[in-house]
Design an enzyme around this catalytic site. Structure first.
Site, mmCIF file in Angstrom:
data_model
loop_
_atom_site.group_PDB
_atom_site.id
_atom_site.type_symbol
_atom_site.label_atom_id
_atom_site.label_comp_id
_atom_site.label_asym_id
_atom_site.label_seq_id
_atom_site.Cartn_x
_atom_site.Cartn_y
_atom_site.Cartn_z
ATOM 1 N N ARG C 224 0.884 -1.113 -0.052
ATOM 2 C CA ARG C 224 -0.123 -0.016 -0.158
ATOM 3 C C ARG C 224 0.810 1.205 0.111
ATOM 4 O O ARG C 224 2.200 1.210 0.322
ATOM 5 C CB ARG C 224 -0.774 0.017 1.360
ATOM 6 C CG ARG C 224 -0.191 0.212 2.697
ATOM 7 C CD ARG C 224 -1.195 0.067 3.649
ATOM 8 N NE ARG C 224 -1.959 1.403 3.642
ATOM 9 C CZ ARG C 224 -1.748 2.184 4.582
ATOM 10 N NH1 ARG C 224 -0.597 2.392 5.038
ATOM 11 N NH2 ARG C 224 -2.718 3.516 4.551
ATOM 12 N N ASN C 226 1.550 5.127 1.433
ATOM 13 C CA ASN C 226 0.974 6.118 2.473
ATOM 14 C C ASN C 226 1.754 7.526 2.075
ATOM 15 O O ASN C 226 2.719 7.359 1.245
ATOM 16 C CB ASN C 226 1.241 5.771 3.967
ATOM 17 C CG ASN C 226 0.546 6.306 4.756
ATOM 18 O OD1 ASN C 226 -0.251 7.283 4.375
ATOM 19 N ND2 ASN C 226 0.843 6.269 6.069
ATOM 20 N N GLU C 266 5.412 6.960 1.324
ATOM 21 C CA GLU C 266 6.124 5.579 1.729
ATOM 22 C C GLU C 266 5.183 4.158 0.933
ATOM 23 O O GLU C 266 4.076 4.191 0.902
ATOM 24 C CB GLU C 266 5.305 5.353 3.103
ATOM 25 C CG GLU C 266 6.064 6.023 4.190
ATOM 26 C CD GLU C 266 5.558 6.108 5.724
ATOM 27 O OE1 GLU C 266 6.095 6.666 6.398
ATOM 28 O OE2 GLU C 266 4.707 5.483 5.701
#
Lengths: 321, 191, 347
Positions: C224, C226, C266
């Site tokens: 994922r 971020n 991130e």
């Protein structure tokens, strides 16, 4: 996008290790190393039985760091739904099967000061791999293993030789020797963890005893072999896939879904891990919840079902699949 | 940085005596003694027959099997550690007193491999906090205000609700790091 | 492909820059013109154009050598940035194996790993390391296994243990973090270490994410994205040093936005570890200054809209409050209002 991580293996050895128990050794068809795993892990073995594709979970019992082969043990169950009978009667040396990546739903607590294993019958298998790992790590453990008689019990002799009688205790029903649960659990150092694997009745009795002796639930671990129970035939509507399927007497919803060519997520196929949780859109009948995953209020609500073990008593169910 | 209602804030659910426990081990401080006495009122004194009580300061006026008064918290922590090393499964640990005391005794128990969920806790007495300065790592005991001045490095620290079991402390973060000299005056928040 | 490693700094004179090719591989975290929390996890498999940050499962780029030097500086000042609880040794070895194998597989010209039973040989050419060691024996390495390999891998690393239906942050190497402290958070469970994040708890985001992660499978990592923002290309925006870098946030002016303000992305990848049944969280940080970001018109338009419309609580939590208006104003020059295509890749 999903990745297919299943592995093709060849049966490299089959041994009758006790009455009704066979050990199977799998090597990778392409000769590459198998993934290492952690003690307590299982794999799902896919078997092509005529038109039926069976998928059964079995605990890995080989050494977790041995990447040359995996070993499992299969008990021939009298009321077999087909999986254990197929493994015992049809799978031959050299046959090819497909297995999943290892999944561990029964890991040991690495912080434990000591680990006590209690096994009944074929429930010994996950502990064989766990003890191998703990032994390498120099952790403290002991095994209490109940078998029906010395011929039915698998591996007790090898385990006693390997780890010594001070760590491996065998109890034989036929000789009127039973696990003295209360005596074992009364004097363990604080920080000890208890692991139970075997028939449901045994697990309930041991966990009940431990609780009554003041063991907190954080230190109690168990793994049950829940096979999908048989039941009445019913219809299942798979709303998103726009299909309606029939779930047979000896078939789980998950198996019927897979047979219809629809992908549904799963890990344990035994009602424990929660991966196959499915939303119920409508139900003509009552849901028979057989899993140990859903909270009681979820079961009562009728809005969720674990399709690997639970079924419907009635006509039909509509699922978000 | 100024976030309230953080989920790592510990929850103290009360000393409820576990009827299944074979032994009851209490570590108490100050007003924590009252939590034990309330249990005696609620469920009777039978459990005291299989209880060990370690207490900082004045012992409660009860007849437990084993009772010991420690002059200071560090002395109690040392004795608790030895007790736990020798304890058997079936022993339940009960902690009551200020948050700083509960935190420090729990840390001893965690180091012995005891799961914190099995430990019963009740907060009694001052709500003053034990706070770790995230910058110099120094711990300041009995913090009653936020912000407060770190007793080690002198920075003005906001006391966050973020709590570390391992350090037995809340987190203090510089409140005027972006614009030094703009720290608001201290407000008493933890009497 | 041979990577040309840059010599640059993430402190002091801040000489960090992205080459034009490196801008194109930046993992831009917004797939639409707005942002809110979501359990936005997808299988961690190769994706995007050739050379993109998703091409190899552990990404190495032109900043590798300089980032490793910055990490060594941080650790020299504060060794508590790298810690492991005693029960995590098996997971440390799992981590070492994973990072060595993935780096060697992705970049054979720079890294190589040879295994002969438990006798391993690791070569890291960019850092000039040639190490023979015994897998499983910590005394054959100059550091514990996690520290050894994470001094040679870009990104922060957290190893979490799984027990009692939760994940526990019991080991980590954290020197490029967006304002959280490993020393403080080590030993916390999933809900606790995410405690300070606003809104998401009430939205049930962490409950769903935890449920998903507990069943993460071997061989099927997920990822994922971020994001936050950082003033100056500073990797070490730790709470430990907040009193040293916090003033940076006051220095943004309309004239220096392009140079000073960075989008910090991130790329988090999550891996089930085989021996320990633990999980590795890789939190790889990428920095892109506004001058570089606006060289991709789609990203300029989209980031302007995201930042402008971000809920106040999120802006506060991410520490953007002081420089958001100036940055939005600056970005508005690059937003002509044209529609943007969906997805994160440049048009």
């Amino acid at each position: 996008m999903s990745i297919n991580t299943e592995m093709n293996v060849r049966v490299a050895a089959i041994d009758q290790v006790a009455e009704k128990v066979k050990r199977f050794r799998f090597e990778r068809v392409d000769g590459s190393p198998l993934p290492v795993f952690s003690g307590g892990a299982h794999i799902v073995v896919a078997m092509r039985d005529g038109d039926i594709l069976r998928r059964n979970p079995y605990s890995l019992m080989s050494s977790p760091h041995d990447q040359t082969a995996y070993e499992i043990s299969v008990l021939r169950v009298e009321q077999s739904r087909g999986g254990s009978a197929f493994m015992h009667e049809h799978v031959k040396l050299g046959d090819q099967l497909t297995i999943s990546q290892p999944v561990n739903l029964f890991p040991h607590d690495v912080r434990g000061r000591k680990h006590i294993f209690m096994a009944g019958g074929i429930g010994i298998t996950p502990f064989i791999a766990m003890m191998d790992q703990l032994h390498r790590d120099g952790s403290q453990f002991e095994l209490h293993y109940a078998v029906r008689d010395r011929n039915h019990g698998a591996y007790w002799r090898e385990l006693s030789e390997r780890y010594g009688n001070h760590r491996i205790k065998i109890y034989v029903d036929a000789e009127k020797l039973f696990i003295p649960t209360e005596a074992i659990l009364s004097n363990q150092v604080l920080g000890t963890h208890l692991y139970v694997c075997g028939p449901s009745g045994m697990i309930d009795a041991v966990l009940g005893k431990a609780t009554s002796l003041g063991w907190p639930k954080q230190n109690l671990h168990s793994e049950r072999f829940l096979a999908p129970p048989p039941g009445h035939v019913f219809k299942a509507e798979l709303k998103r896939s726009n299909k309606t399927i029939t779930v047979g007497t000896h078939q789980s919803i998950l198996e019927a879904v897979e047979a219809a060519g629809v992908d549904a997520p799963y890990l344990c196929r035994g009602g424990a891990c929660g991966q196959c949780e499915t939303s119920v859109l409508a139900c003509d009948g009552t849901i028979e919840h057989h899993d140990i995953y859903l909270e009681p209020e979820d079961k009562i609500s009728g809005k969720k079902i674990m399709i690997c073990v639970s079924r419907v008593k009635g006509q039909a169910i509509s699922l978000d699949l | 940085m100024l976030v309230q209602g953080i989920k790592s804030r510990p929850v103290y659910t009360g000393l409820d005596i576990d009827p299944n426990a074979r032994r009851h081990l209490f570590a108490l401080e100050g007003a924590g003694v009252e939590a034990l006495l309330d249990q005696v009122k609620a469920v009777g004194s039978d459990f005291l027959k299989s209880s060990d009580i370690l207490c900082v300061g004045q012992l409660p006026n009860v007849a437990a099997e084993d009772m010991w008064s420690a002059p200071t918290i560090p002395v109690l922590l040392n004795r608790l550690r030895v007790n736990l090393i020798n304890a058997k499964m079936g022993t339940r640990l009960y902690l009551s007193g200020t948050e700083g005391f509960i935190g420090q005794t729990m840390k001893v128990a965690l180091d012995q491999g005891i799961d914190f969920n099995s430990i019963r806790t009740e907060h009694r007495g001052s709500t003053a906090r034990r706070v770790q300065c995230v910058h110099c790592k120094g711990i300041t005991e009995s913090v009653k205000t936020s912000p407060f001045q770190c007793s080690h490095c002198g920075l003005n620290l906001l006391v966050r609700d973020h709590y570390s079991r391992r350090l037995a402390a809340f987190q203090g973060v510089c409140i005027d790091a972006e614009e030094p000299g703009t720290a608001p005056p201290p407000v008493e928040m933890f009497p | 492909m041979n990577i040309k490693f840059k010599q640059e700094t993430f402190r002091g004179d801040f000489t960090y820059r992205n080459s034009p090719d490196n801008i194109k591989r930046f993992p831009f975290p917004f797939h639409e013109d707005k942002y809110m929390y979501a359990v936005n996890m997808e299988p961690h498999v190769p994706a995007g154009p050739k050379g993109y940050a998703f091409e190899h499962m552990i990404d190495v780029d032109e900043h590798y050598v300089s980032e490793m030097r910055d990490r060594a500086l941080v650790l020299k000042e504060d060794p508590l940035r790298c810690q492991a609880l005693p029960h995590m040794m098996a997971a440390q070895w799992d981590t070492l194996e994973l990072l060595m194998e993935q780096q060697a597989a992705g970049y054979p010209e720079h890294f190589s790993l040879t295994k002969n039973s438990d006798q391993w040989h690791w070569i890291n050419r960019p850092l000039g390391i040639d190490q023979k060691f015994t897998f499983g024996d910590p005394s054959t390495l100059p550091y514990e296994p996690m520290e050894y390999i994470t001094r040679q891998a870009q990104g922060d690393f957290c190893i979490v243990d799984q027990r009692d239906g939760n994940l526990w942050m019991d080991a980590g190497m954290v020197t490029t973090q967006a304002d959280w402290s490993l020393d403080f958070d080590i030993g916390m469970n999933f809900m606790e270490w995410h405690g300070p994040v606003p809104l998401a708890h009430q939205m049930g985001v962490f409950d769903r994410a935890l449920k998903f992660l507990l069943n993460l499978q071997q061989g099927k990592p997920v990822r994922r994205l971020n994001w936050t923002m950082t003033i100056n290309p500073r990797l070490d925006t730790s709470p430990e040093n907040y009193h040293k870098w916090g003033t940076d946030r006051m220095t943004v002016t309309p004239e220096n936005v392009g140079e000073k303000v960075h989008l910090r992305c991130e790329l988090q990848s999550l891996w089930r570890l085989p021996r320990s049944n633990a999980m590795l969280f890789v939190i790889r940080c990428y920095l892109l200054k506004m001058d570089e970001l606006v060289t991709v018109p789609k990203w300029a338009r989209r980031f302007h809209r995201v930042l402008r419309d971000l809920p106040t609580e999120l802006a506060d939590y991410k520490g953007l409050t002081r420089f958001r208006p100036t940055t939005v104003e600056w970005l508005s020059k690059y937003d002509d209002g044209a529609a943007t295509s969906s997805g994160i890749f440049p048009e």
